[in-house]
Design a protein around this motif. Structure first.
Motif, PDB file in Angstrom:
ATOM      1  N   GLU A   6      75.437 -10.638  53.760  1.00 37.93           N
ATOM      2  CA  GLU A   6      75.076  -9.210  53.693  1.00 37.93           C
ATOM      3  C   GLU A   6      74.466  -8.686  54.987  1.00 37.93           C
ATOM      4  O   GLU A   6      74.778  -7.570  55.422  1.00 37.93           O
ATOM      5  N   ASP A   7      73.573  -9.466  55.610  1.00 39.66           N
ATOM      6  CA  ASP A   7      72.974  -9.022  56.872  1.00 39.66           C
ATOM      7  C   ASP A   7      74.026  -8.923  57.972  1.00 39.66           C
ATOM      8  O   ASP A   7      74.004  -7.997  58.781  1.00 39.66           O
ATOM      9  N   ALA A   8      74.955  -9.866  57.987  1.00 37.13           N
ATOM     10  CA  ALA A   8      76.035  -9.835  58.973  1.00 37.13           C
ATOM     11  C   ALA A   8      76.930  -8.620  58.752  1.00 37.13           C
ATOM     12  O   ALA A   8      77.348  -7.967  59.714  1.00 37.13           O
ATOM     13  N   VAL A   9      77.217  -8.288  57.505  1.00 40.42           N
ATOM     14  CA  VAL A   9      78.051  -7.123  57.183  1.00 40.42           C
ATOM     15  C   VAL A   9      77.400  -5.845  57.730  1.00 40.42           C
ATOM     16  O   VAL A   9      78.078  -5.002  58.330  1.00 40.42           O
ATOM     17  N   LYS A  10      76.084  -5.710  57.565  1.00 36.39           N
ATOM     18  CA  LYS A  10      75.377  -4.540  58.103  1.00 36.39           C
ATOM     19  C   LYS A  10      75.475  -4.503  59.630  1.00 36.39           C
ATOM     20  O   LYS A  10      75.685  -3.444  60.230  1.00 36.39           O
TER      21      LYS A  10
END
Length: 187
Positions: free
Chosen positions: A76-80
């Motif tokens: 999720e952090d990478a997607v952001k």
């Protein structure tokens, strides 16, 4: 971390704190130099970035003229971070199309929508060799790479080498400190 060449050259990209291990600028520059020697240019090429992290590799391909870039990342952090980096690169108005798939590489490869000219796979170093082999087999089974296409796998230099399943053949191997890039070509 920055875009090395193309329409977005010099633009700074964000990294993902702790969740990923970005491909170094040096290794990315060498990767694209090698791919340019294989393909001549990136125009009209379709590029898949699996385990995209910050998407620096996929966005570099977009900046250099790839017609289509798909990035796959489940963190999720990478997607952001990818979404923020996509905005930075798209301000330079690249001609190609970019799409992010927020899912695992395995899930993406079970129902691919496309054949690609270049697939870059940079799984976490703790992603086992068997997992890499399973993904390579899935790429072949689902015909995700076109004939003459190239798959590049980034792995830890201290790890074991890639065993390319038929009809993939080893093209070259290059070490960059703690990372090694393995190039395989689809026969």
């Amino acid at each position: 971390m920055r875009i090395i060449a193309g329409v977005a050259k010099g633009r700074n990209l964000s990294t993902v704190a702790g969740a990923t291990r970005p491909t170094s600028d040096r290794a990315r520059e060498a990767l694209f130099s090698t791919l340019l020697s294989e393909f001549g240019e990136f125009e009209n090429l379709k590029f898949l970035d699996l385990f995209a992290g910050s998407a620096a590799v996929g966005l570099e391909a977009l900046s250099r003229g790839a017609a289509l870039v798909h990035c796959v990342e489940k963190d999720e952090d990478a997607v952001k971070t990818i979404r923020a980096n996509q905005e930075i690169v798209e301000k330079a108005k690249p001609e190609g199309k970019f799409h992010l798939y927020a899912m695992s590489a395995q899930k993406f490869l079970t129902n691919p929508m496309q054949q690609y000219d270049i697939i870059f796979m940079d799984p976490p170093y703790d992603f086992g060799d068997q997992g890499v082999q399973e993904l390579l087999n899935l790429i072949l089974e689902k015909e995700v790479i076109r004939s003459g296409g190239v798959i590049v796998v980034e792995r830890a230099t201290k790890g074991s080498s890639i065993k390319w399943p038929e009809p993939l053949r080893e093209l070259r191997t290059k070490e960059y400190g703690v990372a090694t890039l393995y190039y395989g070509e689809m026969g």
